[in-house]
Write a protein that holds these residues in place. Sequence first.
Motif, PDB file in Angstrom:
ATOM      1  N   ALA A  53      44.394  40.465  49.529  1.00  0.00           N
ATOM      2  CA  ALA A  53      43.180  39.778  49.994  1.00  0.00           C
ATOM      3  C   ALA A  53      42.296  40.795  50.710  1.00  0.00           C
ATOM      4  CB  ALA A  53      43.534  38.632  50.934  1.00  0.00           C
ATOM      5  N   PHE A  54      41.046  40.393  50.927  1.00  0.00           N
ATOM      6  CA  PHE A  54      40.083  41.214  51.656  1.00  0.00           C
ATOM      7  C   PHE A  54      39.707  40.509  52.963  1.00  0.00           C
ATOM      8  CE2 PHE A  54      38.822  42.089  47.118  1.00  0.00           C
ATOM      9  CZ  PHE A  54      39.344  43.373  47.067  1.00  0.00           C
ATOM     10  N   VAL A  55      39.417  41.314  53.975  1.00  0.00           N
ATOM     11  CA  VAL A  55      38.871  40.815  55.235  1.00  0.00           C
ATOM     12  C   VAL A  55      37.555  41.553  55.445  1.00  0.00           C
ATOM     13  CG1 VAL A  55      39.188  40.631  57.725  1.00  0.00           C
ATOM     14  CG2 VAL A  55      41.147  40.321  56.191  1.00  0.00           C
ATOM     15  N   VAL A  56      36.489  40.791  55.623  1.00  0.00           N
ATOM     16  CA  VAL A  56      35.167  41.387  55.805  1.00  0.00           C
ATOM     17  C   VAL A  56      34.664  41.027  57.196  1.00  0.00           C
ATOM     18  CG1 VAL A  56      32.781  41.481  54.957  1.00  0.00           C
ATOM     19  CG2 VAL A  56      34.684  41.242  53.327  1.00  0.00           C
ATOM     20  N   ARG A  74      27.453  38.726  53.456  1.00  0.00           N
ATOM     21  CA  ARG A  74      28.003  37.585  52.709  1.00  0.00           C
ATOM     22  C   ARG A  74      27.982  37.906  51.212  1.00  0.00           C
ATOM     23  NH1 ARG A  74      31.051  33.553  54.310  1.00  0.00           N
ATOM     24  NH2 ARG A  74      29.703  33.217  56.081  1.00  0.00           N
ATOM     25  N   GLY A  77      30.778  40.473  50.395  1.00  0.00           N
ATOM     26  CA  GLY A  77      32.109  39.868  50.402  1.00  0.00           C
ATOM     27  C   GLY A  77      32.345  38.968  49.199  1.00  0.00           C
ATOM     28  N   GLU A  78      31.344  38.158  48.870  1.00  0.00           N
ATOM     29  CA  GLU A  78      31.484  37.275  47.714  1.00  0.00           C
ATOM     30  C   GLU A  78      31.602  38.063  46.418  1.00  0.00           C
ATOM     31  OE1 GLU A  78      28.186  34.598  48.165  1.00  0.00           O
ATOM     32  OE2 GLU A  78      29.228  33.446  49.731  1.00  0.00           O
ATOM     33  N   LEU A  80      32.922  41.063  46.158  1.00  0.00           N
ATOM     34  CA  LEU A  80      34.293  41.603  46.160  1.00  0.00           C
ATOM     35  C   LEU A  80      35.268  40.583  45.584  1.00  0.00           C
ATOM     36  CD1 LEU A  80      34.806  43.327  49.633  1.00  0.00           C
ATOM     37  CD2 LEU A  80      34.957  44.423  47.396  1.00  0.00           C
ATOM     38  N   GLY A  81      35.172  39.362  46.085  1.00  0.00           N
ATOM     39  CA  GLY A  81      36.068  38.312  45.621  1.00  0.00           C
ATOM     40  C   GLY A  81      35.954  38.067  44.122  1.00  0.00           C
ATOM     41  N   VAL A  88      38.734  36.255  50.017  1.00  0.00           N
ATOM     42  CA  VAL A  88      37.979  37.001  51.026  1.00  0.00           C
ATOM     43  C   VAL A  88      38.003  36.179  52.308  1.00  0.00           C
ATOM     44  CG1 VAL A  88      35.709  37.910  51.691  1.00  0.00           C
ATOM     45  CG2 VAL A  88      36.469  38.043  49.301  1.00  0.00           C
ATOM     46  N   TYR A  89      38.437  36.809  53.389  1.00  0.00           N
ATOM     47  CA  TYR A  89      38.443  36.176  54.704  1.00  0.00           C
ATOM     48  C   TYR A  89      37.395  36.862  55.565  1.00  0.00           C
ATOM     49  CZ  TYR A  89      42.914  34.574  52.921  1.00  0.00           C
ATOM     50  OH  TYR A  89      43.894  34.025  52.138  1.00  0.00           O
ATOM     51  N   TRP A  90      36.819  36.110  56.480  1.00  0.00           N
ATOM     52  CA  TRP A  90      35.765  36.616  57.350  1.00  0.00           C
ATOM     53  C   TRP A  90      36.323  36.760  58.751  1.00  0.00           C
ATOM     54  CZ3 TRP A  90      31.820  38.099  54.465  1.00  0.00           C
ATOM     55  CH2 TRP A  90      31.698  37.532  53.205  1.00  0.00           C
TER      56      TRP A  90
END
Length: 133
Positions: A53-56, A74, A77-78, A80-81, A88-90
């Motif tokens: 997963a990604f954290v932005v 935003r 991040g979107e 990337l997903g 993607v988590y914020w």
Amino acid sequence: MRLMAFDYGRRRIGIAVGDGLTGRARGLVTLATNHPGLQERLRVLVAEWRPEAFVVGWPTRDDGQPTALGPAIRGFGEALGREFGLPVYWADERLSSHLGRERIRRRGRDPGLDAHAAAVILEGWLTENTRNA
């Protein structure tokens, strides 16, 4: 769970990796946002580190409202997903650059302030989400 975090800025993107088991993260690299090979470099990093997963980092002002850079972050991040098919988590990124300065190595190869800030963002997210799990 291996995670990859991003501190997205107007000029640079800091990238870090971390692990949910240890709750630790480390800065990998800082890349220029306008670099023509940015997408390929991201693909290489994701293939190499294989995050789940990604954290932005999500910037907010003191009143909790997003900063002017919010829409660009935003979108990043979107994208990337979509590109990698990963969640993607914020994460709140307030003070991440300040805390990242404390991690800068005085000698040898250093991934840059933005990469350290991404590590701070990721460790904060891991702490928050481990505690609430």
